[in-house]
Scaffold this motif. Sequence first.
Motif, PDB file in Angstrom:
ATOM      1  N   GLY A 605      66.642 -68.170  59.805  1.00 54.30           N
ATOM      2  CA  GLY A 605      67.250 -66.982  58.833  1.00 54.30           C
ATOM      3  C   GLY A 605      66.405 -65.658  58.814  1.00 54.30           C
ATOM      4  O   GLY A 605      65.696 -65.789  59.957  1.00 54.30           O
ATOM      5  N   LYS A 606      66.770 -64.849  58.238  1.00 53.76           N
ATOM      6  CA  LYS A 606      66.442 -63.452  58.101  1.00 53.76           C
ATOM      7  C   LYS A 606      66.368 -62.902  56.737  1.00 53.76           C
ATOM      8  O   LYS A 606      67.406 -63.116  56.004  1.00 53.76           O
ATOM      9  CB  LYS A 606      67.102 -62.595  58.807  1.00 53.76           C
ATOM     10  CG  LYS A 606      66.514 -61.262  59.110  1.00 53.76           C
ATOM     11  CD  LYS A 606      65.238 -61.086  59.963  1.00 53.76           C
ATOM     12  CE  LYS A 606      64.325 -59.869  59.862  1.00 53.76           C
ATOM     13  NZ  LYS A 606      63.609 -59.761  58.426  1.00 53.76           N
ATOM     14  N   THR A 607      65.150 -62.494  56.416  1.00 53.62           N
ATOM     15  CA  THR A 607      64.946 -61.598  54.891  1.00 53.62           C
ATOM     16  C   THR A 607      65.560 -60.278  55.106  1.00 53.62           C
ATOM     17  O   THR A 607      65.490 -59.854  56.189  1.00 53.62           O
ATOM     18  CB  THR A 607      63.688 -62.138  54.583  1.00 53.62           C
ATOM     19  OG1 THR A 607      62.890 -61.355  55.634  1.00 53.62           O
ATOM     20  CG2 THR A 607      63.215 -63.266  54.150  1.00 53.62           C
ATOM     21  N   GLY A 608      65.778 -59.869  54.084  1.00 54.40           N
ATOM     22  CA  GLY A 608      66.099 -58.189  54.278  1.00 54.40           C
ATOM     23  C   GLY A 608      65.899 -57.572  52.775  1.00 54.40           C
ATOM     24  O   GLY A 608      66.173 -58.046  51.749  1.00 54.40           O
ATOM     25  N   THR A 609      65.282 -56.380  53.002  1.00 54.77           N
ATOM     26  CA  THR A 609      64.964 -55.581  51.657  1.00 54.77           C
ATOM     27  C   THR A 609      65.714 -54.192  51.650  1.00 54.77           C
ATOM     28  O   THR A 609      65.461 -53.365  52.898  1.00 54.77           O
ATOM     29  CB  THR A 609      63.353 -55.383  51.271  1.00 54.77           C
ATOM     30  OG1 THR A 609      62.875 -56.591  51.319  1.00 54.77           O
ATOM     31  CG2 THR A 609      63.427 -54.641  49.990  1.00 54.77           C
ATOM     32  N   ALA A 610      66.804 -54.000  50.879  1.00 53.76           N
ATOM     33  CA  ALA A 610      67.305 -52.777  51.172  1.00 53.76           C
ATOM     34  C   ALA A 610      66.931 -51.721  50.006  1.00 53.76           C
ATOM     35  O   ALA A 610      67.239 -51.909  48.970  1.00 53.76           O
ATOM     36  CB  ALA A 610      69.021 -53.040  51.146  1.00 53.76           C
ATOM     37  N   GLU A 611      66.570 -50.662  50.547  1.00 54.60           N
ATOM     38  CA  GLU A 611      65.945 -49.513  49.554  1.00 54.60           C
ATOM     39  C   GLU A 611      67.081 -48.587  49.235  1.00 54.60           C
ATOM     40  O   GLU A 611      67.899 -48.366  50.087  1.00 54.60           O
ATOM     41  CB  GLU A 611      65.024 -48.856  50.317  1.00 54.60           C
ATOM     42  CG  GLU A 611      63.420 -49.631  50.707  1.00 54.60           C
ATOM     43  CD  GLU A 611      62.562 -48.725  51.259  1.00 54.60           C
ATOM     44  OE1 GLU A 611      62.908 -47.580  51.677  1.00 54.60           O
ATOM     45  OE2 GLU A 611      61.425 -49.260  51.508  1.00 54.60           O
ATOM     46  N   LEU A 612      67.433 -48.645  47.888  1.00 55.46           N
ATOM     47  CA  LEU A 612      68.408 -47.725  47.443  1.00 55.46           C
ATOM     48  C   LEU A 612      67.902 -46.332  47.000  1.00 55.46           C
ATOM     49  O   LEU A 612      67.455 -46.079  45.812  1.00 55.46           O
ATOM     50  CB  LEU A 612      68.914 -48.377  46.241  1.00 55.46           C
ATOM     51  CG  LEU A 612      69.687 -49.858  46.521  1.00 55.46           C
ATOM     52  CD1 LEU A 612      70.289 -50.452  45.288  1.00 55.46           C
ATOM     53  CD2 LEU A 612      70.565 -49.908  47.756  1.00 55.46           C
ATOM     54  N   LYS A 613      67.593 -45.523  47.764  1.00 54.91           N
ATOM     55  CA  LYS A 613      67.160 -44.196  47.692  1.00 54.91           C
ATOM     56  C   LYS A 613      67.977 -43.147  47.388  1.00 54.91           C
ATOM     57  O   LYS A 613      69.271 -42.900  48.007  1.00 54.91           O
ATOM     58  CB  LYS A 613      66.125 -43.661  48.909  1.00 54.91           C
ATOM     59  CG  LYS A 613      64.876 -44.662  48.903  1.00 54.91           C
ATOM     60  CD  LYS A 613      63.864 -44.218  50.300  1.00 54.91           C
ATOM     61  CE  LYS A 613      62.821 -44.962  50.458  1.00 54.91           C
ATOM     62  NZ  LYS A 613      61.874 -44.641  51.446  1.00 54.91           N
ATOM     63  N   GLN A 614      67.851 -42.201  46.393  1.00 56.72           N
ATOM     64  CA  GLN A 614      68.596 -41.111  46.328  1.00 56.72           C
ATOM     65  C   GLN A 614      68.379 -39.828  47.315  1.00 56.72           C
ATOM     66  O   GLN A 614      69.398 -39.282  47.520  1.00 56.72           O
ATOM     67  CB  GLN A 614      68.421 -40.508  44.879  1.00 56.72           C
ATOM     68  CG  GLN A 614      68.616 -41.510  43.758  1.00 56.72           C
ATOM     69  CD  GLN A 614      70.120 -42.070  43.718  1.00 56.72           C
ATOM     70  OE1 GLN A 614      71.075 -41.238  43.753  1.00 56.72           O
ATOM     71  NE2 GLN A 614      70.151 -43.203  43.569  1.00 56.72           N
TER      72      GLN A 614
END
Length: 673
Positions: A605-614
């Motif tokens: 599998g694969k982890t992921g972190t998506a940054e929600l920047k303005q």
Amino acid sequence: MKKLYFIFTLLCFVIILSSCSNKPTAEQRLNEYINLWNKQNFSEMYRMLSADTQEKVSEKNFIDRYKNIYEAISVKNLKVSTKKIEEKEKEKATVSLPLSLSMETVAGPISFTKEVTLQKEEKEGEKNWYINWDPSLIFPQLKEGDEVKVTSDQPLRGEIYDRNNKGLAVNGTAYEIGIIPQKLLEDKDEILNQLAALLEIDRAQIDAKLNESWVKPELFVPIKKIDPADRERFEQIIDIPAVQKKDSASRYYPAGEASAHLIGYIGSITAEQLEKLKDKGYSTNSVVGKSGLEQVFEDRLKGETGYKIFVGGTNEVIAEKKARNGEAVYLTIDYQLQKNMYEQLKGDAGTAVALNPVTGETLAMVSSPAYNPNEFIFGMGASKYRELSEDPLKPLMARFNKLYSPGSSLKPLVGAVGLETGTVKGSDVKKIEGPTWQKDASWGNYFVKRVSTKVSDVNLQKALMYSDNIYFAQLALELGSEKFSTGLKQFGFDEKIDFIFPTGQSSIANSALSNDQLLADSGYGQGEIQMSPIHLAAAYTTFLNEGNMLKPYLEKTDEANVTVWKEKIISSETAAVILDDLKQVVENPEGTAYAPKLEGVQLAGKTGTAELKQSKDDTQGKENGWFVAADMNERHLLTAMMIEDVKSRGGSHYVVPKVKKVFEQYVKSSPQE
């Protein structure tokens, strides 16, 4: 002179003959009447009735009778005709001619033949043919004074089942709570206030029902249905004086919140919906699917109402159409998996999708927070609905078909594109030192940041295992915008997914390819890449099927309906390399998804972190955590889970143990047959 007189006499004779020949025949008059009948112009039809008929029936009664009957039975495609015949015995005062009539009604087609009598009459100094009318011209079964009646027979709505025939939307029995007015004691206000509180409705709603015109002291007055599973509340309600219950047929959703967004719920038809659906057999009393699969499968689930048109009094049937119950729908969904996945998400805002990665069967689709769809069936109070609709976490919204930034869960796809285009080889090593990197000084203060600085010699496997943003940012730049975009489109980006549940179209924004900074960000799933959880899960099937990406499907078939959505988008060799690297992400102690170690089940599998920047300088933006994983033992389960706002909770590491718990329950404790 005699010659002129002869010519004048001859002309007069011709004119008289011509005038006589222009008078309509009985057949022509009947055709005029038929033309009006086909247009349902009943007022003009009345003017063509004989004097005897008009003495028996008034114009108003004639028009109203036709209109009321035709409207009640929903007459369409009315066709009235007569055969062309040689009119005989023209000197007679009455003539009988054949009439054929056909129409479509709520109870099906009706057709009959009938002889109609016309008679010559003089009106306003002119002779013409007029129709002798009687009720049998509406329907042969009708006599004077008879009424046409219509009854309906409601079909059972089709039920929705999971892959193991466990009900997800079923027709069951609910408790209808009501009041016997004469049993209300002197403490009436206290009783009704207590009942309103337990039923979660306003007291005014109870008062309005008790004050309806039909209510009598001894009659049961229904107030509200309640969920039969809510035994504790039922016991409290039934103990209240004057309160009784009756069993009532009702729709029921056994999985409750766990399948709310997937299955949806039904409700009473609105005026706006009725206007759109009135030609499909709906009425003001109909219910329709309001959301989820109840709405998607509406045409199949609703069935067809049965109707009978008959003569009141004699009960002689004119036409009848039997009710047809709705179709049962069987899904590929696994009820228990759906429940287990929801329990892992419960309390968080997020979503999860599960597929069988070698068949494409959709095993679960979960969204959290959720609502209890049974509350819509049994009557949700205004305050409860307001609470749901105003909740900032949006519990009424399905998340599994929406679009999100995939973060690092996109990296296996980018790596595969790099291998396929020859831009990178699995053995190639990039020298990456330090926690940040930028292409050159033209990027100003903007840098790509690494998750880990443990290694500086980074190949593709280590880049995936450590989730190295700099590696994939550099790979995206090496690919260039054209190869990068073309490669992801091979995985179905910018293409509508052929899936029965309406789903957003994953996309690569043009701006993401417009400059090096955005292209680099897109390489590790940031930038302006948007992807639905369903599509992300489907994309990972490519690595378990030798480069073929399967099309997910939701409706169960007799045999596994394996359909390749994208054939050989990568080679089997590339698929094997990526899959082996994904195993290291989970199985290697250095991998981002290693902890907690799950004994007895091997995952990739694969982890992921998506940054929600303005903006690029935003350091306070929220983060969404992803984990996409597949069972490598039996290859029966692939999941994609996303949880919102995990920045202060360990990022994607907050998601990993939840997904592993799902695998432990599904693969280890409940292996597939």
